[in-house]
Scaffold this motif. Structure first.
Motif, PDB file in Angstrom:
ATOM      1  N   GLY A 185       4.458 -17.890  43.003  1.00 25.09           N
ATOM      2  CA  GLY A 185       5.502 -17.141  42.305  1.00 25.09           C
ATOM      3  C   GLY A 185       5.571 -17.527  40.838  1.00 25.09           C
ATOM      4  O   GLY A 185       5.764 -16.677  39.960  1.00 25.09           O
ATOM      5  N   GLU A 214       8.401 -21.112  35.210  1.00 24.41           N
ATOM      6  CA  GLU A 214       7.082 -20.584  35.536  1.00 24.41           C
ATOM      7  C   GLU A 214       6.316 -21.627  36.350  1.00 24.41           C
ATOM      8  O   GLU A 214       6.901 -22.554  36.904  1.00 24.41           O
ATOM      9  N   VAL A 269       1.617 -14.768  34.596  1.00 22.07           N
ATOM     10  CA  VAL A 269       0.827 -13.550  34.433  1.00 22.07           C
ATOM     11  C   VAL A 269       1.663 -12.440  33.806  1.00 22.07           C
ATOM     12  O   VAL A 269       1.185 -11.694  32.942  1.00 22.07           O
ATOM     13  N   GLU A 270       2.925 -12.333  34.227  1.00 21.30           N
ATOM     14  CA  GLU A 270       3.805 -11.292  33.702  1.00 21.30           C
ATOM     15  C   GLU A 270       4.033 -11.468  32.202  1.00 21.30           C
ATOM     16  O   GLU A 270       3.928 -10.506  31.429  1.00 21.30           O
ATOM     17  N   TRP A 275       2.872 -15.832  38.979  1.00 20.94           N
ATOM     18  CA  TRP A 275       3.188 -14.450  38.648  1.00 20.94           C
ATOM     19  C   TRP A 275       4.026 -14.363  37.373  1.00 20.94           C
ATOM     20  O   TRP A 275       3.824 -13.464  36.559  1.00 20.94           O
TER      21      TRP A 275
END
Length: 225
Positions: A20, A174, A26-27, A23
């Motif tokens: 998670g 993150e 990456v976002e 992600w």
């Protein structure tokens, strides 16, 4: 398995939490890269213009962003600007904005370099053929510039992905932050948890960046043949 620190990755939802966090990384990276491309193209065109006031302003912007460490930019955005203006904004949004500003400056310089690398004879040939300025850029200048631009641009994108690890310093939860939380929670029960957690984070960053790096090398080699 119980005597190995690697078990910390499989305890509860630790592994899922790290994914998670990936992600989130990456976002932020995808939004920053998209914004950098759009803004960077305009910035690069301005840098390549013969209008000297526009070139000076864009150059000042580039040099300011380039010499300022990304961590300082994040601190200025999150702890400085938002607090001074009384704006309540999340660290995630500040991170995206800062990385877009940084990426656009670097992308703009790449675009400028690609445009000015086209030999003057190409422009003269286009004019001799009677092509309009739009046709000259569409059919001659831009295709050649893209061949020069894409490999270094991909390398810039990998730098953006790796540098997003700094956003932990402004409270964004993150991948690195989640890894720290897992290590802290298992400080006494799994003393060597940092090895496995940071090793996994390294591996996840590698998976995200390595394909881009190889793509840049492949395109550069293919187009130089």
């Amino acid at each position: 398995m119980e005597d190995l620190g690697i078990r910390v990755l499989f305890d509860g939802s630790n592994g899922i939490r790290l994914l998670g966090g990936l992600w989130i990384t990456v976002e932020v990276s995808l939004l920053a890269v998209a914004g950098s491309i759009i803004l960077g193209l305009f910035t690069g065109l301005i840098m390549a213009m013969k209008n000297w006031p526009a070139r000076i302003i864009s150059r000042i912007y580039l040099e300011f962003i380039r010499v300022m460490p990304q961590l300082v930019l994040l601190f200025i955005g999150y702890f400085g600007v938002t607090k001074a203006l009384g704006i309540d904004i999340s660290g995630f949004k500040v991170a995206v904005a800062v990385f877009i500003l940084w990426g656009a400056a670097e992308m703009g310089d790449l675009v400028r370099g690609a445009l000015i690398s086209i030999p003057k004879s190409q422009y003269e040939s286009a004019e001799a053929l009677g092509l309009s300025r739009w046709q000259m850029y569409r059919f001659i200048i831009i295709p050649q510039s893209l061949r020069r631009l894409i490999p270094p641009a991909i390398n810039l994108f990998t730098r953006i992905i790796k540098t997003t690890s700094l956003i932990v310093m402004i409270g964004v939860v993150e991948m690195l932050k989640i890894g720290q939380q897992i290590i802290e929670a298992n400080r006494y029960t799994v003393p060597d948890a940092p090895l496995w957690i940071y090793g996994t984070i390294f591996f996840l960053y590698f998976i995200a960046c390595y394909p881009l790096s190889k793509a840049a090398q492949y395109l550069e080699k293919k187009w130089n043949e």
